[in-house]
Design a protein around this motif. Sequence first.
Motif, PDB file in Angstrom:
ATOM      1  N   GLU A  48      -2.359   1.777  12.551  1.00  0.00           N
ATOM      2  CA  GLU A  48      -2.976   3.592  12.534  1.00  0.00           C
ATOM      3  C   GLU A  48      -2.100   4.776  12.222  1.00  0.00           C
ATOM      4  OE1 GLU A  48      -2.826   2.492  16.585  1.00  0.00           O
ATOM      5  OE2 GLU A  48      -4.919   0.935  16.326  1.00  0.00           O
ATOM      6  N   ILE A  49      -1.439   4.973  12.097  1.00  0.00           N
ATOM      7  CA  ILE A  49      -0.468   5.772  11.996  1.00  0.00           C
ATOM      8  C   ILE A  49      -0.788   6.029  11.011  1.00  0.00           C
ATOM      9  CG2 ILE A  49       1.573   6.915  11.739  1.00  0.00           C
ATOM     10  CD1 ILE A  49       2.646   5.623  14.173  1.00  0.00           C
ATOM     11  N   PHE A  50      -0.449   5.288   9.554  1.00  0.00           N
ATOM     12  CA  PHE A  50      -0.730   5.277   8.373  1.00  0.00           C
ATOM     13  C   PHE A  50      -2.298   5.605   7.515  1.00  0.00           C
ATOM     14  CE2 PHE A  50      -2.106   2.804   4.321  1.00  0.00           C
ATOM     15  CZ  PHE A  50      -0.460   3.379   3.362  1.00  0.00           C
ATOM     16  N   CYS A  51      -3.164   4.364   8.328  1.00  0.00           N
ATOM     17  CA  CYS A  51      -4.759   5.273   8.589  1.00  0.00           C
ATOM     18  C   CYS A  51      -4.841   6.099   8.366  1.00  0.00           C
ATOM     19  CB  CYS A  51      -4.998   4.351   8.666  1.00  0.00           C
ATOM     20  SG  CYS A  51      -5.297   2.379   8.519  1.00  0.00           S
ATOM     21  N   CYS A  82       0.310  -1.138   0.162  1.00  0.00           N
ATOM     22  CA  CYS A  82      -0.004  -0.367   0.324  1.00  0.00           C
ATOM     23  C   CYS A  82       1.015   1.480  -0.154  1.00  0.00           C
ATOM     24  CB  CYS A  82      -0.877   0.113   1.360  1.00  0.00           C
ATOM     25  SG  CYS A  82      -2.184  -1.337   1.564  1.00  0.00           S
ATOM     26  N   LYS A  83       1.795   1.562   0.221  1.00  0.00           N
ATOM     27  CA  LYS A  83       2.957   2.842   0.864  1.00  0.00           C
ATOM     28  C   LYS A  83       3.771   2.556  -0.548  1.00  0.00           C
ATOM     29  CE  LYS A  83       3.725   2.638   6.028  1.00  0.00           C
ATOM     30  NZ  LYS A  83       4.519   1.946   6.455  1.00  0.00           N
ATOM     31  N   LYS A  84       3.656   1.801  -1.657  1.00  0.00           N
ATOM     32  CA  LYS A  84       4.440   1.525  -2.597  1.00  0.00           C
ATOM     33  C   LYS A  84       4.301   2.704  -3.800  1.00  0.00           C
ATOM     34  CE  LYS A  84       7.542  -2.388  -2.543  1.00  0.00           C
ATOM     35  NZ  LYS A  84       8.672  -1.263  -3.292  1.00  0.00           N
ATOM     36  N   VAL A  85       4.889   3.115  -4.062  1.00  0.00           N
ATOM     37  CA  VAL A  85       3.896   4.335  -5.349  1.00  0.00           C
ATOM     38  C   VAL A  85       4.056   3.812  -6.766  1.00  0.00           C
ATOM     39  CG1 VAL A  85       5.132   6.687  -4.593  1.00  0.00           C
ATOM     40  CG2 VAL A  85       6.517   4.863  -6.296  1.00  0.00           C
ATOM     41  N   LYS A  86       3.127   3.769  -7.365  1.00  0.00           N
ATOM     42  CA  LYS A  86       2.950   2.935  -8.904  1.00  0.00           C
ATOM     43  C   LYS A  86       4.436   3.236  -9.569  1.00  0.00           C
ATOM     44  CE  LYS A  86      -1.575   4.983  -9.534  1.00  0.00           C
ATOM     45  NZ  LYS A  86      -2.426   5.257 -10.027  1.00  0.00           N
ATOM     46  N   LYS A 124      -3.470   8.949   6.106  1.00  0.00           N
ATOM     47  CA  LYS A 124      -3.878   8.962   4.679  1.00  0.00           C
ATOM     48  C   LYS A 124      -5.513   9.348   4.323  1.00  0.00           C
ATOM     49  CE  LYS A 124      -0.687   7.729   2.223  1.00  0.00           C
ATOM     50  NZ  LYS A 124       0.213   8.061   1.095  1.00  0.00           N
ATOM     51  N   ASN A 125      -6.054   8.812   6.443  1.00  0.00           N
ATOM     52  CA  ASN A 125      -7.106   9.565   6.429  1.00  0.00           C
ATOM     53  C   ASN A 125      -7.785   8.244   6.004  1.00  0.00           C
ATOM     54  OD1 ASN A 125      -9.301  11.490   7.472  1.00  0.00           O
ATOM     55  ND2 ASN A 125      -9.616  12.409   5.976  1.00  0.00           N
ATOM     56  N   ILE A 126      -7.675   7.023   6.218  1.00  0.00           N
ATOM     57  CA  ILE A 126      -8.605   6.400   5.647  1.00  0.00           C
ATOM     58  C   ILE A 126      -9.220   5.740   7.306  1.00  0.00           C
ATOM     59  CG2 ILE A 126      -8.795   3.807   4.557  1.00  0.00           C
ATOM     60  CD1 ILE A 126      -6.545   4.854   3.319  1.00  0.00           C
ATOM     61  N   ASN A 127     -10.446   6.040   7.450  1.00  0.00           N
ATOM     62  CA  ASN A 127     -11.303   5.366   8.427  1.00  0.00           C
ATOM     63  C   ASN A 127     -11.451   4.010   7.660  1.00  0.00           C
ATOM     64  OD1 ASN A 127     -11.362   7.435   9.757  1.00  0.00           O
ATOM     65  ND2 ASN A 127     -12.402   8.228   8.614  1.00  0.00           N
ATOM     66  N   ILE A 128     -10.865   2.537   8.688  1.00  0.00           N
ATOM     67  CA  ILE A 128     -11.635   1.289   8.370  1.00  0.00           C
ATOM     68  C   ILE A 128     -12.581   0.893   9.547  1.00  0.00           C
ATOM     69  CG2 ILE A 128     -10.719  -1.011   8.007  1.00  0.00           C
ATOM     70  CD1 ILE A 128      -9.570   0.906   5.984  1.00  0.00           C
TER      71      ILE A 128
END
Length: 520
Positions: free
Chosen positions: A510-513, A453-457, A516-520
């Motif tokens: 949790e820091i990554f989410c 998920c952290k890797k760039v395209k 990225k402002n991702i709520n799971i």
Amino acid sequence: MDGNTNTPYEVRSSEKLGRYLVSSRDLDPGDVILTEAPIIFGPKAMSDPELKMPCVGCYRPIFTDAGERCAKCGWPVCSGNCSGLTDTRHHGMECLILRSRAHCVVDNMADYYRHDALLALRCLLLQSVDAQRWKQILNMQSHMECRMPGTEAYEEAEEFIVEYLIKNFISKLDNDTKMKYLPEMSKELLHRICGIIDTNALEIRLPDGCELNGLYARTCIMEHSCIPNTKHTFNVNANSKKDLYSIIVKAVVHIPKGTNISTMYSHALWGTQARRQHLKDTKYFSCECPRCSDPTELGTYFSAMKCIGDGRKLCDGIHLPENPLDDETDWACSKCNAKVGNSQVNAIVVQMGEEVDNVLMMGGVISVLENLLCRLSTFLHSNHYHLYTIKHSLIQLYGRQSSYMSEDILDKKIVMCRDLISITTVLDPGNARLSLYKAVLHHELFSALLLKCKKVKSDGSIKKEEEIKPQIVEAKDAVYTAIEALRDDLEETSGKKLMNVLEKSKREYEIFCKEKNINI
């Protein structure tokens, strides 16, 4: 039946199983089936006894070249003030016997101070200390009919325990001391005690790395199964002396009333032949559990071989034992008429196992592991336990070395993790024996998913939320599953260390989410 009608189990007996436990009511995962203190326990030798030995009073590891000695018998101790030196449950009683040998040594200490012999001596001393516990010991199976003179088990016990104790200590006692503390004493009785220990003792791993063997009156009669429905843990940090090293047996799956309560005395990640041979050699019975009886090992094909054809044409079939409970069975192909003898299969598998062990001893080099995996995959089913071992090592290396962090490598790691998790779940549905493996597998799956998920395209752009959300959801499930798998393993050093890693990974997630402002 057990006399206490409130217990969740009954004690039954049969000609085939002897005494065994049966659930007296429906049991759910997590239900405590029994808790009991050990009849007796004693230290095992450490992996490198010339370097470190367990203190005979508290079992903490001590360096042999710098450790203190018991002032009365000369055995290595952590301190002359160790409370266990005078405690009759530990060193207090045996010291009276061990002091009959007057000399101490500083060289060849592993031969001179044989910690494996102390449990047998402690058992013998129960006859003068606690008649009830002595009776419980003698009621346990010894399988002496399988341990006659000339057998490997008899000769090992003779050399390392029986002769050692008699020659160095018991023969040196005066008659008064012998009659007071060892009123019943003979070579035959000592061999019987060795048989009881080998058949019934459970291994207790202490947080500092030392190991004990303990004997438990009720737990020892649980039936064996290669798919056990219980898990046991030990209270190694008890505040109360009476609770020290007590065992707690819990249900790990739903156990309907009237079901045999089982544990496992072999390794869940061995194939059927290896497990059954180990049980025959150490416990003197032939396992006929559902896993051993099924040629496919519950659909995992954990011991299956690939068919290499009949010499005229190739075949993509699978070789399985026609009757896995028969040591002389043929292995038949699922597609062609080719058959292979059991001895031939066993020789091939043993040789492959040695190759795997040798590679792992080299420290786990990815290229070497990959080459071995590719070569053995020609002969073995993709789920075979030798390949499981190699893959389990590879997933802990992929994604941690700069040359093995590409998207393709991470995808390969994710597939491997999912495959191994699937096998592990079938072989240990209740998380009874493979909790550490399960935690590692789910953690490695989490690591690969999060790293992906952290890797760039490929064009250098950052992945959008909708692109990574499925992986983020799976990563969260994986790390929480890993944490839950370790719930009953936190008193062991390996469990504690792994839990610290998991908690760190959870915070990273949790820091990554949050970033990225991702709520799971």
